[in-house]
Design a protein around this motif. Structure first.
Motif, PDB file in Angstrom:
ATOM      1  N   PHE A  37      -2.215  11.766   0.100  1.00 34.96           N
ATOM      2  CA  PHE A  37      -2.772  10.717  -0.756  1.00 34.96           C
ATOM      3  C   PHE A  37      -4.178  10.329  -0.292  1.00 34.96           C
ATOM      4  O   PHE A  37      -5.063  10.098  -1.108  1.00 34.96           O
ATOM      5  CB  PHE A  37      -1.868   9.478  -0.737  1.00 34.96           C
ATOM      6  CG  PHE A  37      -0.749   9.496  -1.750  1.00 34.96           C
ATOM      7  CD1 PHE A  37      -0.912  10.094  -3.001  1.00 34.96           C
ATOM      8  CD2 PHE A  37       0.453   8.862  -1.470  1.00 34.96           C
ATOM      9  CE1 PHE A  37       0.117  10.081  -3.944  1.00 34.96           C
ATOM     10  CE2 PHE A  37       1.487   8.839  -2.412  1.00 34.96           C
ATOM     11  CZ  PHE A  37       1.317   9.446  -3.641  1.00 34.96           C
ATOM     12  N   GLY A  71       0.014   0.749  -3.563  1.00 33.92           N
ATOM     13  CA  GLY A  71       0.919   1.888  -3.670  1.00 33.92           C
ATOM     14  C   GLY A  71       2.361   1.451  -3.841  1.00 33.92           C
ATOM     15  O   GLY A  71       2.762   0.375  -3.382  1.00 33.92           O
ATOM     16  N   THR A  89      -7.402  10.747  -2.544  1.00 35.81           N
ATOM     17  CA  THR A  89      -8.131   9.512  -2.883  1.00 35.81           C
ATOM     18  C   THR A  89      -9.612   9.657  -2.558  1.00 35.81           C
ATOM     19  O   THR A  89     -10.480   9.270  -3.354  1.00 35.81           O
ATOM     20  CB  THR A  89      -7.530   8.321  -2.104  1.00 35.81           C
ATOM     21  OG1 THR A  89      -6.186   8.125  -2.527  1.00 35.81           O
ATOM     22  CG2 THR A  89      -8.323   7.048  -2.359  1.00 35.81           C
ATOM     23  N   TRP A 132      -6.853   4.082  -0.351  1.00 35.86           N
ATOM     24  CA  TRP A 132      -6.490   3.616  -1.688  1.00 35.86           C
ATOM     25  C   TRP A 132      -6.195   2.113  -1.672  1.00 35.86           C
ATOM     26  O   TRP A 132      -6.091   1.491  -0.614  1.00 35.86           O
ATOM     27  CB  TRP A 132      -5.288   4.399  -2.208  1.00 35.86           C
ATOM     28  CG  TRP A 132      -4.023   4.225  -1.437  1.00 35.86           C
ATOM     29  CD1 TRP A 132      -3.123   3.200  -1.560  1.00 35.86           C
ATOM     30  CD2 TRP A 132      -3.496   5.080  -0.409  1.00 35.86           C
ATOM     31  NE1 TRP A 132      -2.079   3.385  -0.686  1.00 35.86           N
ATOM     32  CE2 TRP A 132      -2.277   4.529   0.037  1.00 35.86           C
ATOM     33  CE3 TRP A 132      -3.950   6.273   0.174  1.00 35.86           C
ATOM     34  CZ2 TRP A 132      -1.498   5.110   1.038  1.00 35.86           C
ATOM     35  CZ3 TRP A 132      -3.176   6.850   1.175  1.00 35.86           C
ATOM     36  CH2 TRP A 132      -1.968   6.277   1.599  1.00 35.86           C
ATOM     37  N   SER A 165      -4.889   3.795  -6.959  1.00 31.00           N
ATOM     38  CA  SER A 165      -3.585   3.360  -6.469  1.00 31.00           C
ATOM     39  C   SER A 165      -2.670   4.572  -6.451  1.00 31.00           C
ATOM     40  O   SER A 165      -2.915   5.547  -7.161  1.00 31.00           O
ATOM     41  CB  SER A 165      -3.007   2.254  -7.353  1.00 31.00           C
ATOM     42  OG  SER A 165      -3.761   1.060  -7.176  1.00 31.00           O
ATOM     43  N   VAL A 166      -1.624   4.527  -5.629  1.00 30.59           N
ATOM     44  CA  VAL A 166      -0.773   5.706  -5.454  1.00 30.59           C
ATOM     45  C   VAL A 166       0.670   5.380  -5.803  1.00 30.59           C
ATOM     46  O   VAL A 166       1.126   4.242  -5.649  1.00 30.59           O
ATOM     47  CB  VAL A 166      -0.870   6.270  -4.016  1.00 30.59           C
ATOM     48  CG1 VAL A 166      -2.319   6.593  -3.652  1.00 30.59           C
ATOM     49  CG2 VAL A 166      -0.259   5.327  -2.993  1.00 30.59           C
ATOM     50  N   GLN A 197       0.793  -1.230   0.000  1.00 29.93           N
ATOM     51  CA  GLN A 197       0.000   0.000   0.000  1.00 29.93           C
ATOM     52  C   GLN A 197       0.824   1.277   0.000  1.00 29.93           C
ATOM     53  O   GLN A 197       0.322   2.342  -0.358  1.00 29.93           O
ATOM     54  CB  GLN A 197      -0.967   0.012   1.190  1.00 29.93           C
ATOM     55  CG  GLN A 197      -2.273  -0.711   0.847  1.00 29.93           C
ATOM     56  CD  GLN A 197      -3.367  -0.428   1.850  1.00 29.93           C
ATOM     57  OE1 GLN A 197      -3.153  -0.550   3.045  1.00 29.93           O
ATOM     58  NE2 GLN A 197      -4.537  -0.059   1.360  1.00 29.93           N
ATOM     59  N   CYS A 198       2.098   1.211   0.406  1.00 29.74           N
ATOM     60  CA  CYS A 198       2.891   2.439   0.420  1.00 29.74           C
ATOM     61  C   CYS A 198       4.270   2.257  -0.197  1.00 29.74           C
ATOM     62  O   CYS A 198       4.998   3.239  -0.378  1.00 29.74           O
ATOM     63  CB  CYS A 198       3.014   3.000   1.834  1.00 29.74           C
ATOM     64  SG  CYS A 198       4.178   2.088   2.856  1.00 29.74           S
TER      65      CYS A 198
END
Ligand SMILES: [Zn+2]
Ligand SMILES: [Zn+2]
Length: 240
Positions: A213, A75, A217, A72, A229-230, A46-47
């Protein structure tokens, strides 16, 4: 000698960080490469922060992403915000080094490869217009445009609007950062049709707490985005 050769004699390729001579344009010299913490191996899904473990196909989450609500889906980040990566990010942000967007976007596109999906639309985190006026360019939009071109995805530079200036987040606690960003972004009416039912790749230069973010989002989901998605150029790791 072709034009390319003539230009190389006039302007020999230089390291994008220290200006040492290098073999090809838009690259780092060997010394700077070693000093630049590229993210590799197993990462938080995720990050994008690196995690211990070796199986990059495993879906893993870091402690932050298990404790902080992340609106989100997935990521990634190309670099850790440390050492020479920090210098490069700051030069892109404040130093009028727009040329850095080209190598940086290539690193980001590579980091994002596992989370890209066909038909995704690439969207930058916007600056407030007052800050845009002072800086003259939005570094996130430079990156997102180049990433969209590399990945052959649609780019929408003005899908999100920053409604109010949120000031400097530096020195704020994590909770204060999140509180400061609530409701800061919106999708303008004129862009709702392009965002609705789309998978979005949201792009920024740095991810610190994830508050920016998260707020951006939420704005995309309010406008009917199907998934978000980031992707950050650099992720601030806790120990960084
Ligand atoms: Zn160098
Ligand atoms: Zn994480």
């Amino acid at each position: 000698m072709g034009l390319q050769g003539a230009l190389q004699l006039l302007y020999p390729p230089q390291c994008i960080s220290c200006s040492a001579p290098v073999q090809s344009d838009f690259g780092l010299c060997a010394d700077c490469w070693r000093e630049t913490p590229f993210v590799s191996g197993l990462v938080c899904d995720q990050c994008g922060v690196p995690l211990p473990g070796s199986d990059p196909t495993e879906r893993a989450l870091c402690d932050d992403c298990m404790t902080i609500a992340r609106p989100w889906d997935r990521g990634r980040a190309a670099l850790l915000y440390q050492g020479n990566a920090r210098n490069l990010v700051l030069a892109l942000k404040h130093g009028d080094r727009m040329d850095l967007a080209r190598p940086a976007s290539a690193w980001m596109a590579r980091a994002a490869a596992p989370i890209l999906t066909p038909g995704m639309m690439v969207v930058p985190v916007p600056l407030h217009w007052m800050r845009l006026f002072r800086r003259r360019y939005n570094q996130a939009a430079l990156l997102s445009r180049a990433i969209a071109a590399l990945a052959r995805l649609e780019h929408c530079p003005d899908a999100i609007l920053r409604k109010r200036s949120t000031g400097n987040q530096d020195g704020k606690t994590r909770d204060a950062r999140f509180a400061n960003l609530v409701g800061a972004f919106t999708v303008p009416k004129s862009r709702e049709a392009r965002v609705r039912d789309r998978d979005i790749l949201l792009v920024d230069d740095v991810m610190t707490s994830g508050a920016t973010f998260a707020a951006a989002t939420e704005a995309l989901f309010s406008a009917g985005a199907r998934s978000v998605s980031v992707l950050a150029l650099a992720r601030v790791a806790k120990d960084g």
